[in-house]
Design a protein around this motif. Structure first.
Motif, short mmCIF file in Angstrom:
data_model
loop_
_atom_site.label_atom_id
_atom_site.label_comp_id
_atom_site.label_asym_id
_atom_site.label_seq_id
_atom_site.Cartn_x
_atom_site.Cartn_y
_atom_site.Cartn_z
N ALA A 194 -17.90 -61.28 -53.51
CA ALA A 194 -19.15 -61.00 -54.22
C ALA A 194 -19.47 -59.51 -54.21
N GLU A 195 -19.24 -58.86 -53.08
CA GLU A 195 -19.52 -57.44 -52.98
C GLU A 195 -18.61 -56.63 -53.90
N PHE A 196 -17.34 -56.98 -53.93
CA PHE A 196 -16.41 -56.24 -54.76
C PHE A 196 -16.53 -56.60 -56.24
N ALA A 197 -17.12 -57.73 -56.53
CA ALA A 197 -17.44 -58.05 -57.93
C ALA A 197 -18.75 -57.39 -58.35
N GLY A 198 -19.70 -57.36 -57.44
CA GLY A 198 -21.01 -56.81 -57.77
C GLY A 198 -21.01 -55.30 -57.90
N GLY A 199 -20.15 -54.60 -57.15
CA GLY A 199 -20.13 -53.15 -57.22
C GLY A 199 -19.86 -52.62 -58.62
N PRO A 200 -18.75 -53.04 -59.26
CA PRO A 200 -18.51 -52.60 -60.64
C PRO A 200 -19.61 -53.02 -61.61
N ILE A 201 -20.19 -54.22 -61.39
CA ILE A 201 -21.29 -54.66 -62.26
C ILE A 201 -22.46 -53.69 -62.14
N MET A 202 -22.79 -53.31 -60.92
CA MET A 202 -23.90 -52.38 -60.72
C MET A 202 -23.61 -51.03 -61.34
N ILE A 203 -22.37 -50.55 -61.23
CA ILE A 203 -22.02 -49.26 -61.82
C ILE A 203 -22.16 -49.30 -63.34
N VAL A 204 -21.70 -50.37 -63.96
CA VAL A 204 -21.83 -50.50 -65.42
C VAL A 204 -23.29 -50.56 -65.83
N ILE A 240 -27.37 -55.82 -49.48
CA ILE A 240 -26.29 -54.94 -49.00
C ILE A 240 -26.17 -53.70 -49.88
N PHE A 241 -26.38 -53.85 -51.19
CA PHE A 241 -26.34 -52.70 -52.08
C PHE A 241 -27.43 -51.68 -51.76
N ALA A 242 -28.54 -52.15 -51.21
CA ALA A 242 -29.74 -51.32 -51.11
C ALA A 242 -29.70 -50.29 -49.99
N ASP A 243 -28.53 -50.11 -49.35
CA ASP A 243 -28.46 -49.05 -48.34
C ASP A 243 -28.64 -47.67 -48.97
N LEU A 281 -33.51 -51.67 -59.91
CA LEU A 281 -33.30 -52.60 -61.03
C LEU A 281 -31.84 -53.06 -61.10
N THR A 282 -30.90 -52.15 -60.95
CA THR A 282 -29.50 -52.54 -61.07
C THR A 282 -29.03 -53.34 -59.85
N MET A 283 -29.57 -53.05 -58.67
CA MET A 283 -29.23 -53.85 -57.49
C MET A 283 -29.70 -55.30 -57.66
N ALA A 284 -30.95 -55.47 -58.11
CA ALA A 284 -31.47 -56.81 -58.33
C ALA A 284 -30.70 -57.52 -59.43
#
Length: 387
Positions: free
Chosen positions: A116-126, A274-277, A305-308
């Protein structure tokens, strides 16, 4: 006193459980940093094109997992000509797409959280790139660059100034096993630990306190576990807010994420937490110093907004793939330390850490560590040009 002892026992036992994984992760990160020169890719980060964002993501994945270091390094890249969007993409990848984070997530919470973390990271960047393209004005970027060039020091700037990379001729293995490569790996490894050990310790202590003192009923009520639909909507919104006030950054927030998951936060809420660090209070203050109030406020809003949103999208994606975990069985351990495979792994990797620390000391690293203070604040004494 019994409750204090219980909290400390949980913190110490969890620290022992994850120790070998931390050493492994930081060692691998040091190896990558030692043979990949950071300046070699800054030339391709000058815009917000997919190519530039992919390069920023790759550079971040090969860089530090420390949130403070990531913020300082991003500022250095920005000052050298990287676009603001690429610099922020680097931050996200540097703290959320690194090996040590993935290893700890798998160890404490299961492979699905790592995925989930490695899928969510690129999603957040986009998502962040789209937000910046729509709402980030050139005047604000110019103000941020002017502020960044004024030489306002911040946490971990000295850490950003380190470049021990070995990029001479020869194969990867030859460079790595050379005397210079060994020294570079040892210096990066020790300085990474010096930069982040306080955050890891704080995360473990906060985790121990919450696991020992906060009853399960509180978390279940706070995360609305009695209302599954509301809980799924509430989790990604509140997860970053819990992170902001916890002051725990980078790898140190994984044990706390385990407590929150066992307490009832949604799957997407864990991802957003976890993203919110990158928006904890001390780092928001660093954004203010680096880029000014207006840019810091914009970064906070865009990141939140992008983290949520990334939390929601990851939850939907894993639900569609039927990969959402349901068992609340993250490893918030209370058992005593025993002679098991964890102990043997810890001893082996502690030996590796000792070898690297000895090399660091033998090659003049101790004066550098003393000058930098071994803490985020102490790094301000090194120059401010980020080179």
């Amino acid at each position: 006193m019994d409750q204090v002892g219980k909290a400390l026992t949980i913190a110490a036992t969890m620290g022992w459980t994850i120790l070998w994984a931390l050493i492994l992760g930081f060692a691998l990160s040091a190896v990558v940093q030692a043979v990949v020169r950071r300046q070699a890719v800054t030339a391709v980060l000058g815009d917000d094109s997919p190519k530039a964002l992919a390069a920023a993501t790759g550079l971040g994945m090969a860089s530090s997992s420390c949130s403070y270091a990531a913020v300082a390094l991003a500022r250095s890249l920005f000052r050298k000509g990287a676009s603001f969007t690429a610099a922020m993409a680097f931050e996200i990848a540097s703290t959320n797409l690194v090996l040590e984070l993935g290893i700890l997530l798998a160890l404490l919470m299961g492979w699905r959280f790592t995925a989930a973390e490695f899928a969510g990271g690129p999603i957040m960047i986009v998502l962040l790139a789209v937000l910046f393209r729509l709402f980030l004005r050139r005047r604000l970027v110019e103000e941020a660059r002017e502020q960044a060039d004024r030489g306002v020091s911040g946490s971990m700037e000295g850490h950003a100034a380190m470049d021990m990379s070995v990029t001479g001729p020869g194969s990867f293995w030859r460079r790595l096993t050379s005397a210079r490569g060994f020294t570079a790996v040892s210096h990066i490894f020790v300085m990474e630990w010096a930069a982040i050990w306080r955050d890891i310790a704080a995360g473990l202590l906060i985790t121990g306190a919450l696991a020992a003192w906060v009853p399960a009923g509180f978390w279940q009520g706070f995360f609305l576990t009695g209302h599954p639909m509301l809980a799924a909507l509430w989790g990604p919104l509140v997860g970053p807010l819990v992170a902001i006030v916890s002051f725990v950054c980078s790898v140190g927030n994984v044990p706390l994420a385990a407590v929150l998951w066992n307490g009832g936060i949604s799957f997407g809420g864990v991802v957003a937490f976890i993203f919110a660090d990158l928006i904890i209070l001390p780092i928001l203050n660093i954004y203010r110093k680096y880029y000014g109030w207006r840019t810091a406020a914009f970064v906070f809003g865009a990141f939140y907004l992008t983290m949520a949103a990334a939390g929601y999208l990851v939850e939907l994606l894993f639900w569609a793939l039927r990969l959402t975990p349901h068992a609340r069985s993250a490893r918030v351990v209370e058992a005593h330390i025993a002679w098991d495979y964890t102990t043997w792994l810890n001893l082996a990797f502690l030996a590796l850490a000792a070898v690297l620390a000895a090399r660091f000391a033998a090659t003049g690293g101790l004066p550098m560590l003393a000058m930098m203070g071994g803490t985020p604040g102490g790094h301000d004494r090194h120059g401010d040009d980020g080179r």
